[in-house]
Write an enzyme that holds these catalytic residues in place. Structure first.
Site, PDB file in Angstrom:
ATOM      1  CB  VAL A  23      -0.962  -0.014   1.214  1.00  0.00           C
ATOM      2  CG1 VAL A  23      -1.699   1.303   1.342  1.00  0.00           C
ATOM      3  CG2 VAL A  23      -1.962  -1.157   1.084  1.00  0.00           C
ATOM      4  CB  THR A 134      -7.136  -2.319   7.162  1.00  0.00           C
ATOM      5  OG1 THR A 134      -7.016  -2.196   5.751  1.00  0.00           O
ATOM      6  CG2 THR A 134      -8.538  -2.755   7.529  1.00  0.00           C
ATOM      7  CD  GLU A 164      -5.326   2.525  -1.894  1.00  0.00           C
ATOM      8  OE1 GLU A 164      -4.937   3.680  -1.697  1.00  0.00           O
ATOM      9  OE2 GLU A 164      -6.091   2.230  -2.836  1.00  0.00           O
ATOM     10  CG  LEU A 166      -3.697  -1.034  -3.169  1.00  0.00           C
ATOM     11  CD1 LEU A 166      -2.912  -2.307  -3.053  1.00  0.00           C
ATOM     12  CD2 LEU A 166      -2.777   0.141  -3.442  1.00  0.00           C
ATOM     13  CE  LYS A 216      -9.221  -2.596   2.942  1.00  0.00           C
ATOM     14  NZ  LYS A 216      -7.868  -2.224   2.702  1.00  0.00           N
ATOM     15  CG  ASN A 220     -11.296  -6.141   2.134  1.00  0.00           C
ATOM     16  OD1 ASN A 220     -11.537  -5.957   0.944  1.00  0.00           O
ATOM     17  ND2 ASN A 220     -10.132  -5.841   2.657  1.00  0.00           N
ATOM     18  CB  CYS A 272      -6.799  -7.644   2.495  1.00  0.00           C
ATOM     19  SG  CYS A 272      -5.483  -6.449   2.342  1.00  0.00           S
ATOM     20  CE  LYS A 275      -4.542  -7.189   7.694  1.00  0.00           C
ATOM     21  NZ  LYS A 275      -5.091  -5.874   7.933  1.00  0.00           N
ATOM     22  CE  LYS A 332      -4.291 -10.767  -6.056  1.00  0.00           C
ATOM     23  NZ  LYS A 332      -5.207  -9.643  -6.137  1.00  0.00           N
TER      24      LYS A 332
HETATM   25  C1  UDX Z   1      -8.373  -7.584  -1.486  1.00  0.00           C
HETATM   26  C2  UDX Z   1      -9.451  -6.579  -1.942  1.00  0.00           C
HETATM   27  O1  UDX Z   1      -9.932  -6.966  -3.230  1.00  0.00           O
HETATM   28  C3  UDX Z   1      -8.893  -5.177  -1.981  1.00  0.00           C
HETATM   29  O2  UDX Z   1      -9.918  -4.242  -2.319  1.00  0.00           O
HETATM   30  C4  UDX Z   1      -8.341  -4.854  -0.599  1.00  0.00           C
HETATM   31  O3  UDX Z   1      -7.820  -3.567  -0.545  1.00  0.00           O
HETATM   32  C5  UDX Z   1      -7.283  -5.861  -0.215  1.00  0.00           C
HETATM   33  O4  UDX Z   1      -7.851  -7.168  -0.240  1.00  0.00           O
HETATM   34  P1  UDX Z   1      -6.280  -8.844  -2.593  1.00  0.00           P
HETATM   35  O5  UDX Z   1      -6.084  -9.482  -1.259  1.00  0.00           O
HETATM   36  O6  UDX Z   1      -5.110  -8.273  -3.305  1.00  0.00           O
HETATM   37  O7  UDX Z   1      -7.350  -7.636  -2.484  1.00  0.00           O
HETATM   38  O8  UDX Z   1      -6.895  -9.973  -3.555  1.00  0.00           O
HETATM   39  P2  UDX Z   1      -8.287 -10.219  -4.291  1.00  0.00           P
HETATM   40  O9  UDX Z   1      -8.059 -10.136  -5.754  1.00  0.00           O
HETATM   41  O10 UDX Z   1      -9.373  -9.444  -3.713  1.00  0.00           O
HETATM   42  O11 UDX Z   1      -8.496 -11.785  -3.953  1.00  0.00           O
HETATM   43  C6  UDX Z   1      -8.631 -12.213  -2.593  1.00  0.00           C
HETATM   44  C7  UDX Z   1      -8.814 -13.704  -2.526  1.00  0.00           C
HETATM   45  O12 UDX Z   1     -10.098 -14.089  -2.985  1.00  0.00           O
HETATM   46  C8  UDX Z   1      -7.823 -14.516  -3.365  1.00  0.00           C
HETATM   47  O13 UDX Z   1      -7.455 -15.672  -2.638  1.00  0.00           O
HETATM   48  C9  UDX Z   1      -8.617 -14.879  -4.603  1.00  0.00           C
HETATM   49  O14 UDX Z   1      -8.150 -16.029  -5.268  1.00  0.00           O
HETATM   50  C10 UDX Z   1      -9.992 -15.099  -3.972  1.00  0.00           C
HETATM   51  N1  UDX Z   1     -11.114 -14.958  -4.915  1.00  0.00           N
HETATM   52  C11 UDX Z   1     -11.346 -13.765  -5.519  1.00  0.00           C
HETATM   53  C12 UDX Z   1     -11.952 -16.044  -5.134  1.00  0.00           C
HETATM   54  O15 UDX Z   1     -11.752 -17.135  -4.581  1.00  0.00           O
HETATM   55  N2  UDX Z   1     -13.018 -15.871  -5.967  1.00  0.00           N
HETATM   56  C13 UDX Z   1     -13.292 -14.704  -6.591  1.00  0.00           C
HETATM   57  O16 UDX Z   1     -14.289 -14.636  -7.319  1.00  0.00           O
HETATM   58  C14 UDX Z   1     -12.416 -13.623  -6.370  1.00  0.00           C
END
Ligand code: UDX
Length: 472
Positions: A23, A134, A164, A166, A216, A220, A272, A275, A332
Protein backbone atom coordinates in the site's frame (compact mmCIF):
# COMPACT_ATOMS: atom_id res chain seq x y z
CA UNK A 1 -31.54 13.84 -5.84
CA UNK A 2 -28.19 13.15 -4.13
CA UNK A 3 -25.35 13.90 -6.51
CA UNK A 4 -22.05 12.10 -6.15
CA UNK A 5 -19.14 14.42 -5.53
CA UNK A 6 -16.04 13.82 -7.67
CA UNK A 7 -12.40 14.27 -6.74
CA UNK A 8 -10.82 17.36 -8.29
CA UNK A 9 -7.13 16.42 -8.11
CA UNK A 10 -6.60 20.18 -7.82
CA UNK A 11 -3.04 21.01 -6.79
CA UNK A 12 0.21 19.40 -5.88
CA UNK A 13 1.08 18.73 -2.23
CA UNK A 14 4.12 17.75 -0.26
CA UNK A 15 3.54 14.26 1.13
CA UNK A 16 5.48 11.94 3.44
CA UNK A 17 4.58 8.26 3.18
CA UNK A 18 5.54 5.97 6.06
CA UNK A 19 6.01 2.32 5.01
CA UNK A 20 6.98 0.93 1.60
CA UNK A 21 4.83 -2.22 1.61
CA UNK A 22 2.19 -2.90 -1.07
CA UNK A 23 0.00 0.00 0.00
CA UNK A 24 2.69 2.53 1.01
CA UNK A 25 4.97 2.05 -1.96
CA UNK A 26 2.14 2.04 -4.47
CA UNK A 27 0.69 5.22 -2.90
CA UNK A 28 4.09 6.97 -2.84
CA UNK A 29 4.90 6.08 -6.45
CA UNK A 30 1.44 6.98 -7.74
CA UNK A 31 1.32 10.27 -5.80
CA UNK A 32 4.62 11.25 -7.44
CA UNK A 33 3.17 10.24 -10.83
CA UNK A 34 0.19 12.53 -10.14
CA UNK A 35 2.58 15.47 -9.54
CA UNK A 36 2.93 15.50 -5.74
CA UNK A 37 6.30 15.89 -4.02
CA UNK A 38 6.86 12.64 -2.09
CA UNK A 39 9.27 11.26 0.52
CA UNK A 40 8.75 7.57 1.30
CA UNK A 41 10.22 6.33 4.59
CA UNK A 42 11.10 2.65 4.98
CA UNK A 43 12.84 1.45 8.14
CA UNK A 44 13.54 -2.12 6.99
CA UNK A 45 17.01 -2.04 5.36
CA UNK A 46 16.24 -5.10 3.18
CA UNK A 47 13.26 -3.29 1.70
CA UNK A 48 15.02 0.07 1.45
CA UNK A 49 18.20 -1.17 -0.30
CA UNK A 50 16.52 -2.12 -3.63
CA UNK A 51 14.43 1.09 -3.53
CA UNK A 52 17.59 3.19 -3.36
CA UNK A 53 18.89 1.30 -6.41
CA UNK A 54 15.68 1.95 -8.37
CA UNK A 55 14.28 -1.56 -7.97
CA UNK A 56 10.92 -2.50 -6.47
CA UNK A 57 11.14 -5.00 -3.58
CA UNK A 58 7.68 -6.33 -4.49
CA UNK A 59 6.31 -7.77 -7.71
CA UNK A 60 3.60 -5.41 -8.92
CA UNK A 61 2.97 -4.74 -12.62
CA UNK A 62 3.91 -1.19 -13.69
CA UNK A 63 5.22 -0.17 -10.27
CA UNK A 64 8.95 -0.20 -10.97
CA UNK A 65 8.56 1.85 -14.18
CA UNK A 66 6.58 4.58 -12.37
CA UNK A 67 9.02 4.45 -9.48
CA UNK A 68 11.96 5.18 -11.78
CA UNK A 69 9.91 7.97 -13.43
CA UNK A 70 9.30 9.53 -9.98
CA UNK A 71 12.94 9.34 -8.92
CA UNK A 72 14.20 10.78 -12.24
CA UNK A 73 11.68 13.64 -12.08
CA UNK A 74 12.93 14.39 -8.54
CA UNK A 75 9.40 14.09 -7.15
CA UNK A 76 10.07 10.81 -5.32
CA UNK A 77 12.69 10.23 -2.62
CA UNK A 78 13.31 7.39 -0.19
CA UNK A 79 14.60 7.72 3.38
CA UNK A 80 15.35 5.31 6.25
CA UNK A 81 13.76 7.33 9.07
CA UNK A 82 11.46 10.24 9.89
CA UNK A 83 13.47 13.30 10.95
CA UNK A 84 13.09 17.09 10.91
CA UNK A 85 14.64 17.16 7.41
CA UNK A 86 12.18 14.64 5.94
CA UNK A 87 9.27 16.59 7.51
CA UNK A 88 10.30 19.99 6.11
CA UNK A 89 7.40 21.51 4.19
CA UNK A 90 5.32 18.32 4.50
CA UNK A 91 1.56 19.04 4.55
CA UNK A 92 0.32 15.46 4.65
CA UNK A 93 1.84 12.37 6.30
CA UNK A 94 0.37 9.14 5.08
CA UNK A 95 0.74 6.12 7.38
CA UNK A 96 0.82 2.77 5.60
CA UNK A 97 2.50 0.54 8.17
CA UNK A 98 1.39 -2.96 9.15
CA UNK A 99 -1.48 -3.62 11.57
CA UNK A 100 -1.07 -7.40 11.95
CA UNK A 101 -3.38 -9.35 14.25
CA UNK A 102 -1.83 -10.18 17.65
CA UNK A 103 -2.06 -13.60 19.35
CA UNK A 104 -5.73 -12.91 20.30
CA UNK A 105 -6.69 -11.83 16.78
CA UNK A 106 -6.88 -8.14 17.79
CA UNK A 107 -5.11 -5.69 15.45
CA UNK A 108 -1.72 -4.59 16.75
CA UNK A 109 -1.62 -0.81 16.34
CA UNK A 110 1.80 -0.23 17.90
CA UNK A 111 3.61 0.39 14.58
CA UNK A 112 0.90 2.86 13.61
CA UNK A 113 1.11 4.72 16.92
CA UNK A 114 4.92 4.84 16.68
CA UNK A 115 4.76 6.30 13.15
CA UNK A 116 2.10 8.83 14.24
CA UNK A 117 4.27 9.88 17.18
CA UNK A 118 7.36 10.35 15.00
CA UNK A 119 5.70 12.43 12.28
CA UNK A 120 3.99 14.59 14.92
CA UNK A 121 7.15 15.14 16.96
CA UNK A 122 9.06 16.21 13.83
CA UNK A 123 6.36 18.46 12.33
CA UNK A 124 7.32 22.14 12.43
CA UNK A 125 3.81 23.30 11.44
CA UNK A 126 0.23 22.03 11.19
CA UNK A 127 -0.02 18.59 9.66
CA UNK A 128 -2.67 16.26 8.29
CA UNK A 129 -2.01 12.60 9.13
CA UNK A 130 -3.78 10.12 6.85
CA UNK A 131 -4.27 6.58 8.13
CA UNK A 132 -4.12 4.24 5.10
CA UNK A 133 -3.61 1.03 7.07
CA UNK A 134 -6.78 -0.95 7.77
CA UNK A 135 -7.79 -0.14 11.34
CA UNK A 136 -10.90 -0.73 13.47
CA UNK A 137 -13.31 2.20 13.81
CA UNK A 138 -12.23 4.59 16.54
CA UNK A 139 -8.52 4.15 15.74
CA UNK A 140 -8.06 7.50 13.97
CA UNK A 141 -9.52 9.30 16.97
CA UNK A 142 -7.16 7.35 19.25
CA UNK A 143 -4.19 8.10 16.98
CA UNK A 144 -5.10 11.80 17.06
CA UNK A 145 -4.61 11.75 20.84
CA UNK A 146 -1.20 10.10 20.36
CA UNK A 147 -0.28 12.82 17.84
CA UNK A 148 -1.43 15.67 20.09
CA UNK A 149 0.75 14.32 22.89
CA UNK A 150 3.85 14.16 20.67
CA UNK A 151 3.42 17.42 18.74
CA UNK A 152 5.30 20.63 19.52
CA UNK A 153 3.29 23.32 21.24
CA UNK A 154 1.09 25.27 18.83
CA UNK A 155 1.24 22.56 16.11
CA UNK A 156 -2.16 21.12 15.18
CA UNK A 157 -2.30 17.55 13.89
CA UNK A 158 -5.55 16.35 12.26
CA UNK A 159 -5.95 12.64 11.70
CA UNK A 160 -7.96 11.50 8.66
CA UNK A 161 -9.02 8.02 7.57
CA UNK A 162 -8.63 7.23 3.87
CA UNK A 163 -8.59 3.46 3.38
CA UNK A 164 -7.03 1.81 0.36
CA UNK A 165 -8.86 -0.73 -1.79
CA UNK A 166 -6.06 -1.81 -4.10
CA UNK A 167 -5.70 -5.44 -5.10
CA UNK A 168 -2.28 -7.06 -5.22
CA UNK A 169 -1.17 -7.66 -8.83
CA UNK A 170 -3.32 -4.67 -9.96
CA UNK A 171 -2.22 -2.15 -7.34
CA UNK A 172 -1.07 0.63 -9.70
CA UNK A 173 -4.12 0.28 -11.92
CA UNK A 174 -6.44 0.31 -8.88
CA UNK A 175 -4.69 3.36 -7.41
CA UNK A 176 -4.81 5.43 -10.58
CA UNK A 177 -8.36 4.46 -11.58
CA UNK A 178 -10.19 3.52 -8.37
CA UNK A 179 -13.94 2.80 -8.14
CA UNK A 180 -14.12 5.36 -5.35
CA UNK A 181 -12.08 7.43 -2.94
CA UNK A 182 -13.12 7.39 0.73
CA UNK A 183 -12.15 10.20 3.08
CA UNK A 184 -13.24 10.29 6.72
CA UNK A 185 -12.44 13.51 8.57
CA UNK A 186 -13.79 15.67 11.34
CA UNK A 187 -13.26 18.81 9.29
CA UNK A 188 -14.46 19.43 5.73
CA UNK A 189 -11.44 21.54 4.68
CA UNK A 190 -9.05 18.84 5.78
CA UNK A 191 -11.15 16.24 3.93
CA UNK A 192 -10.88 18.32 0.72
CA UNK A 193 -7.12 18.60 1.07
CA UNK A 194 -6.81 14.81 1.33
CA UNK A 195 -9.23 14.26 -1.58
CA UNK A 196 -6.95 16.50 -3.69
CA UNK A 197 -4.17 13.94 -3.41
CA UNK A 198 -6.05 11.46 -5.59
CA UNK A 199 -6.63 11.36 -9.36
CA UNK A 200 -9.36 13.72 -10.61
CA UNK A 201 -12.86 12.59 -11.59
CA UNK A 202 -13.26 9.69 -9.15
CA UNK A 203 -16.46 9.30 -7.04
CA UNK A 204 -15.66 10.66 -3.60
CA UNK A 205 -17.29 9.40 -0.39
CA UNK A 206 -16.82 11.94 2.39
CA UNK A 207 -17.81 10.78 5.84
CA UNK A 208 -16.70 10.82 9.47
CA UNK A 209 -13.67 8.83 10.54
CA UNK A 210 -15.54 5.88 12.04
CA UNK A 211 -17.60 5.56 8.85
CA UNK A 212 -14.50 5.53 6.62
CA UNK A 213 -12.81 2.96 8.83
CA UNK A 214 -15.88 0.74 8.73
CA UNK A 215 -16.22 1.01 4.92
CA UNK A 216 -12.93 -0.84 4.49
CA UNK A 217 -13.88 -3.71 6.82
CA UNK A 218 -17.39 -4.00 5.44
CA UNK A 219 -16.20 -3.98 1.81
CA UNK A 220 -13.71 -6.80 2.35
CA UNK A 221 -16.19 -8.74 4.51
CA UNK A 222 -18.77 -8.49 1.71
CA UNK A 223 -16.27 -9.72 -0.90
CA UNK A 224 -15.59 -12.70 1.36
CA UNK A 225 -19.34 -13.36 1.64
CA UNK A 226 -19.65 -13.36 -2.17
CA UNK A 227 -16.80 -15.85 -2.59
CA UNK A 228 -18.09 -18.18 0.12
CA UNK A 229 -21.58 -17.98 -1.35
CA UNK A 230 -20.10 -18.94 -4.74
CA UNK A 231 -18.37 -21.91 -3.10
CA UNK A 232 -21.66 -23.08 -1.59
CA UNK A 233 -23.41 -22.80 -4.95
CA UNK A 234 -20.48 -24.68 -6.52
CA UNK A 235 -20.95 -27.58 -4.08
CA UNK A 236 -24.64 -27.59 -4.96
CA UNK A 237 -23.73 -27.67 -8.68
CA UNK A 238 -21.50 -30.69 -8.13
CA UNK A 239 -24.38 -32.55 -6.47
CA UNK A 240 -26.67 -31.61 -9.33
CA UNK A 241 -24.12 -32.40 -12.03
CA UNK A 242 -24.26 -28.93 -13.55
CA UNK A 243 -21.64 -26.20 -14.20
CA UNK A 244 -21.08 -23.64 -11.45
CA UNK A 245 -19.38 -21.13 -13.77
CA UNK A 246 -22.48 -20.84 -15.93
CA UNK A 247 -24.89 -20.86 -12.99
CA UNK A 248 -22.95 -18.09 -11.25
CA UNK A 249 -22.73 -16.08 -14.46
CA UNK A 250 -26.49 -16.34 -14.72
CA UNK A 251 -26.77 -15.11 -11.15
CA UNK A 252 -24.13 -12.40 -11.39
CA UNK A 253 -25.33 -10.79 -14.59
CA UNK A 254 -28.16 -9.37 -12.50
CA UNK A 255 -26.71 -5.92 -11.92
CA UNK A 256 -27.99 -5.88 -8.36
CA UNK A 257 -25.69 -8.83 -7.64
CA UNK A 258 -22.73 -8.23 -9.98
CA UNK A 259 -20.67 -10.97 -11.62
CA UNK A 260 -17.31 -10.23 -9.96
CA UNK A 261 -16.10 -12.23 -6.95
CA UNK A 262 -18.38 -15.16 -7.67
CA UNK A 263 -15.58 -17.48 -8.80
CA UNK A 264 -15.53 -20.69 -6.75
CA UNK A 265 -12.15 -22.06 -5.73
CA UNK A 266 -10.08 -23.34 -2.83
CA UNK A 267 -11.24 -20.41 -0.66
CA UNK A 268 -10.07 -16.81 -0.36
CA UNK A 269 -6.67 -15.93 1.04
CA UNK A 270 -4.11 -13.15 0.96
CA UNK A 271 -3.15 -10.48 3.42
CA UNK A 272 -6.51 -8.66 3.59
CA UNK A 273 -9.68 -10.71 3.22
CA UNK A 274 -9.01 -13.29 5.99
CA UNK A 275 -7.64 -10.60 8.34
CA UNK A 276 -10.50 -8.17 7.75
CA UNK A 277 -13.12 -10.89 8.07
CA UNK A 278 -11.83 -11.73 11.55
CA UNK A 279 -11.36 -8.02 12.33
CA UNK A 280 -15.00 -7.33 11.39
CA UNK A 281 -16.16 -10.07 13.73
CA UNK A 282 -13.89 -8.88 16.55
CA UNK A 283 -15.46 -5.45 16.09
CA UNK A 284 -18.93 -6.99 16.32
CA UNK A 285 -18.00 -8.75 19.55
CA UNK A 286 -16.55 -5.56 21.03
CA UNK A 287 -19.65 -3.53 20.09
CA UNK A 288 -22.18 -6.24 20.94
CA UNK A 289 -23.34 -6.23 17.28
CA UNK A 290 -23.87 -9.68 15.69
CA UNK A 291 -21.93 -10.51 12.49
CA UNK A 292 -23.59 -13.82 11.64
CA UNK A 293 -23.43 -13.55 7.84
CA UNK A 294 -19.70 -12.90 7.90
CA UNK A 295 -19.11 -15.66 10.46
CA UNK A 296 -20.80 -18.10 8.07
CA UNK A 297 -18.61 -16.89 5.19
CA UNK A 298 -15.51 -17.58 7.27
CA UNK A 299 -16.76 -21.03 8.22
CA UNK A 300 -17.39 -21.91 4.56
CA UNK A 301 -13.92 -20.63 3.69
CA UNK A 302 -12.27 -22.79 6.31
CA UNK A 303 -14.02 -25.80 4.79
CA UNK A 304 -13.00 -24.95 1.20
CA UNK A 305 -9.47 -26.37 1.25
CA UNK A 306 -10.68 -29.43 3.17
CA UNK A 307 -13.31 -29.99 0.46
CA UNK A 308 -10.52 -30.00 -2.14
CA UNK A 309 -8.58 -32.52 -0.03
CA UNK A 310 -11.68 -34.74 0.21
CA UNK A 311 -11.95 -34.79 -3.60
CA UNK A 312 -8.39 -36.08 -3.80
CA UNK A 313 -8.97 -38.60 -1.01
CA UNK A 314 -11.97 -39.98 -2.91
CA UNK A 315 -10.46 -39.80 -6.39
CA UNK A 316 -7.23 -41.53 -5.32
CA UNK A 317 -8.76 -43.91 -2.78
CA UNK A 318 -6.64 -42.20 -0.12
CA UNK A 319 -3.77 -39.71 -0.50
CA UNK A 320 -1.43 -41.33 2.06
CA UNK A 321 1.79 -42.43 0.40
CA UNK A 322 0.84 -40.78 -2.92
CA UNK A 323 2.91 -38.14 -4.71
CA UNK A 324 0.91 -35.05 -5.57
CA UNK A 325 2.12 -32.48 -8.09
CA UNK A 326 0.94 -29.08 -6.88
CA UNK A 327 0.95 -26.19 -9.34
CA UNK A 328 0.74 -22.85 -7.53
CA UNK A 329 1.64 -21.62 -4.07
CA UNK A 330 0.85 -17.87 -4.30
CA UNK A 331 -2.54 -16.84 -2.88
CA UNK A 332 -3.65 -15.77 -6.37
CA UNK A 333 -2.00 -15.40 -9.79
CA UNK A 334 0.09 -12.34 -10.59
CA UNK A 335 1.61 -11.97 -7.13
CA UNK A 336 4.60 -13.37 -5.24
CA UNK A 337 2.61 -13.18 -1.99
CA UNK A 338 1.73 -16.46 -0.27
CA UNK A 339 0.32 -15.04 2.97
CA UNK A 340 -2.76 -17.05 3.99
CA UNK A 341 -2.60 -18.82 0.63
CA UNK A 342 -5.27 -21.49 0.04
CA UNK A 343 -2.70 -23.32 -2.13
CA UNK A 344 -0.31 -23.56 0.81
CA UNK A 345 -3.15 -24.59 3.11
CA UNK A 346 -4.07 -27.42 0.73
CA UNK A 347 -0.40 -28.47 0.55
CA UNK A 348 -0.24 -28.61 4.35
CA UNK A 349 -3.45 -30.65 4.54
CA UNK A 350 -2.10 -33.10 1.95
CA UNK A 351 1.20 -33.45 3.80
CA UNK A 352 -0.51 -34.00 7.16
CA UNK A 353 -2.67 -36.67 5.47
CA UNK A 354 0.49 -38.55 4.48
CA UNK A 355 0.94 -37.37 0.86
CA UNK A 356 4.24 -36.26 -0.67
CA UNK A 357 3.80 -32.83 -2.27
CA UNK A 358 5.98 -31.65 -5.14
CA UNK A 359 5.19 -28.01 -5.82
CA UNK A 360 5.97 -25.44 -8.49
CA UNK A 361 5.12 -21.74 -8.52
CA UNK A 362 6.73 -19.19 -10.86
CA UNK A 363 7.00 -16.39 -8.28
CA UNK A 364 5.71 -17.19 -4.78
CA UNK A 365 7.89 -16.25 -1.83
CA UNK A 366 7.32 -18.98 0.75
CA UNK A 367 9.07 -18.85 4.10
CA UNK A 368 8.74 -22.45 5.17
CA UNK A 369 7.35 -25.30 3.12
CA UNK A 370 7.25 -28.91 4.28
CA UNK A 371 6.93 -30.26 0.70
CA UNK A 372 9.48 -30.26 -2.12
CA UNK A 373 9.71 -27.18 -4.35
CA UNK A 374 10.81 -27.67 -7.96
CA UNK A 375 11.75 -25.27 -10.77
CA UNK A 376 9.20 -26.06 -13.46
CA UNK A 377 5.71 -27.52 -13.85
CA UNK A 378 6.91 -30.71 -15.56
CA UNK A 379 9.42 -31.46 -12.78
CA UNK A 380 6.43 -31.47 -10.41
CA UNK A 381 4.23 -33.55 -12.73
CA UNK A 382 6.75 -36.28 -13.73
CA UNK A 383 5.54 -39.65 -12.35
CA UNK A 384 3.18 -38.05 -9.79
CA UNK A 385 0.00 -39.88 -8.81
CA UNK A 386 -2.21 -36.82 -9.28
CA UNK A 387 -1.99 -33.19 -10.34
CA UNK A 388 -3.56 -30.28 -8.45
CA UNK A 389 -3.73 -26.76 -9.88
CA UNK A 390 -4.08 -24.49 -6.84
CA UNK A 391 -3.30 -21.02 -8.26
CA UNK A 392 -4.67 -19.91 -11.64
CA UNK A 393 -1.40 -18.77 -13.24
CA UNK A 394 -1.75 -18.25 -16.99
CA UNK A 395 1.22 -20.58 -17.65
CA UNK A 396 -0.79 -23.47 -16.12
CA UNK A 397 -3.79 -22.75 -18.35
CA UNK A 398 -1.66 -23.16 -21.48
CA UNK A 399 0.02 -26.43 -20.43
CA UNK A 400 -0.49 -29.13 -23.05
CA UNK A 401 -2.84 -31.76 -21.57
CA UNK A 402 -1.27 -34.42 -23.83
CA UNK A 403 2.22 -33.61 -22.51
CA UNK A 404 0.89 -33.75 -18.94
CA UNK A 405 -0.91 -37.06 -19.59
CA UNK A 406 2.36 -38.57 -20.89
CA UNK A 407 4.31 -37.62 -17.77
CA UNK A 408 1.75 -38.06 -14.98
CA UNK A 409 1.72 -41.60 -13.55
CA UNK A 410 -1.89 -41.39 -12.28
CA UNK A 411 -4.90 -39.98 -14.16
CA UNK A 412 -6.47 -37.65 -11.65
CA UNK A 413 -6.30 -33.87 -12.10
CA UNK A 414 -7.96 -31.49 -9.65
CA UNK A 415 -8.28 -27.96 -10.99
CA UNK A 416 -9.03 -26.22 -7.68
CA UNK A 417 -8.19 -22.78 -9.11
CA UNK A 418 -10.41 -22.92 -12.21
CA UNK A 419 -7.42 -22.56 -14.57
CA UNK A 420 -7.95 -25.41 -17.04
CA UNK A 421 -10.20 -26.19 -19.97
CA UNK A 422 -11.67 -29.38 -18.58
CA UNK A 423 -12.89 -30.67 -21.94
CA UNK A 424 -9.50 -30.76 -23.64
CA UNK A 425 -7.91 -32.21 -20.51
CA UNK A 426 -10.53 -34.98 -20.42
CA UNK A 427 -9.92 -35.67 -24.11
CA UNK A 428 -6.26 -36.31 -23.25
CA UNK A 429 -7.42 -39.26 -21.16
CA UNK A 430 -7.19 -37.53 -17.78
CA UNK A 431 -9.91 -37.64 -15.12
CA UNK A 432 -10.41 -33.97 -14.36
CA UNK A 433 -12.35 -32.40 -11.52
CA UNK A 434 -12.89 -28.74 -10.79
CA UNK A 435 -14.68 -26.84 -8.03
CA UNK A 436 -18.30 -26.78 -9.11
CA UNK A 437 -17.44 -28.83 -12.22
CA UNK A 438 -17.62 -32.61 -12.05
CA UNK A 439 -17.32 -34.54 -8.81
CA UNK A 440 -16.21 -38.03 -7.83
CA UNK A 441 -19.75 -38.78 -6.64
CA UNK A 442 -21.68 -41.60 -8.30
CA UNK A 443 -25.32 -41.00 -7.49
CA UNK A 444 -27.52 -38.24 -6.22
CA UNK A 445 -31.32 -38.55 -6.19
CA UNK A 446 -31.60 -35.23 -8.03
CA UNK A 447 -34.93 -35.65 -9.75
CA UNK A 448 -36.50 -37.75 -7.05
CA UNK A 449 -37.27 -35.09 -4.38
CA UNK A 450 -38.99 -32.69 -6.83
CA UNK A 451 -40.98 -35.59 -8.29
CA UNK A 452 -42.13 -36.49 -4.79
CA UNK A 453 -43.00 -32.85 -4.10
CA UNK A 454 -44.87 -32.63 -7.42
CA UNK A 455 -47.16 -35.49 -6.40
CA UNK A 456 -47.28 -34.60 -2.77
CA UNK A 457 -50.96 -33.73 -2.63
CA UNK A 458 -52.26 -35.80 -5.56
CA UNK A 459 -52.21 -39.11 -3.68
CA UNK A 460 -50.60 -40.66 -6.78
CA UNK A 461 -48.07 -43.39 -5.99
CA UNK A 462 -45.02 -43.54 -8.25
CA UNK A 463 -42.48 -46.28 -8.62
CA UNK A 464 -39.11 -45.24 -9.94
CA UNK A 465 -37.79 -47.82 -12.41
CA UNK A 466 -34.12 -47.24 -11.61
CA UNK A 467 -34.13 -46.81 -7.88
CA UNK A 468 -37.22 -48.63 -6.75
CA UNK A 469 -38.14 -45.69 -4.53
CA UNK A 470 -41.84 -45.06 -4.03
CA UNK A 471 -43.30 -41.59 -3.82
CA UNK A 472 -46.72 -40.46 -2.81
C1 UDX B 1 -8.37 -7.58 -1.49
C2 UDX B 1 -9.45 -6.58 -1.94
O1 UDX B 1 -9.93 -6.97 -3.23
C3 UDX B 1 -8.89 -5.18 -1.98
O2 UDX B 1 -9.92 -4.24 -2.32
C4 UDX B 1 -8.34 -4.85 -0.60
O3 UDX B 1 -7.82 -3.57 -0.54
C5 UDX B 1 -7.28 -5.86 -0.22
O4 UDX B 1 -7.85 -7.17 -0.24
P1 UDX B 1 -6.28 -8.84 -2.59
O5 UDX B 1 -6.08 -9.48 -1.26
O6 UDX B 1 -5.11 -8.27 -3.31
O7 UDX B 1 -7.35 -7.64 -2.48
O8 UDX B 1 -6.90 -9.97 -3.55
P2 UDX B 1 -8.29 -10.22 -4.29
O9 UDX B 1 -8.06 -10.14 -5.75
O10 UDX B 1 -9.37 -9.44 -3.71
O11 UDX B 1 -8.50 -11.79 -3.95
C6 UDX B 1 -8.63 -12.21 -2.59
C7 UDX B 1 -8.81 -13.70 -2.53
O12 UDX B 1 -10.10 -14.09 -2.99
C8 UDX B 1 -7.82 -14.52 -3.37
O13 UDX B 1 -7.46 -15.67 -2.64
C9 UDX B 1 -8.62 -14.88 -4.60
O14 UDX B 1 -8.15 -16.03 -5.27
C10 UDX B 1 -9.99 -15.10 -3.97
N1 UDX B 1 -11.11 -14.96 -4.91
C11 UDX B 1 -11.35 -13.76 -5.52
C12 UDX B 1 -11.95 -16.04 -5.13
O15 UDX B 1 -11.75 -17.14 -4.58
N2 UDX B 1 -13.02 -15.87 -5.97
C13 UDX B 1 -13.29 -14.70 -6.59
O16 UDX B 1 -14.29 -14.64 -7.32
C14 UDX B 1 -12.42 -13.62 -6.37
Amino acid sequence: MTSIEMTKGARSHSVLVVGAGYVGLTSAVCFAHLGHQVVCVEANPFRLAPLLEGRSPIHEPGLEELMVEGVLSDRLHFAPAIGKEEMTGVEVALLAVGTPPDENGDPDLTQLAAAAREVSANAAGDLVVVVKSTVPPGSCEAIELVCAEAALEGVRISVVSSPEFLRESRAVEDFLAPDRVVVGASDSQVADLVADLYPAGVPLVKTDRRGAELIKYAANAFLAVKISFANEVAAMCESLGTEAATVLLGVGLDQRIGKDFLRPGPGYGGSCLPKDVSGFQALGRAMGTPTRVVAAAEEVNQEASRAALMKLEMGLAGVAGKTIALLGLAFKPGTDDSRDSPALKLAELLISSGARVRAYDPLARVESFAGERVDCAFDAIEDADALVVATAWQEFSVLSPMAVAERLAGRMVLDAAGALDLESWSEAGLVVYGIGRGAPVAFHPVVWPPLRWAHHRSGLRLLDGDTGFVAG
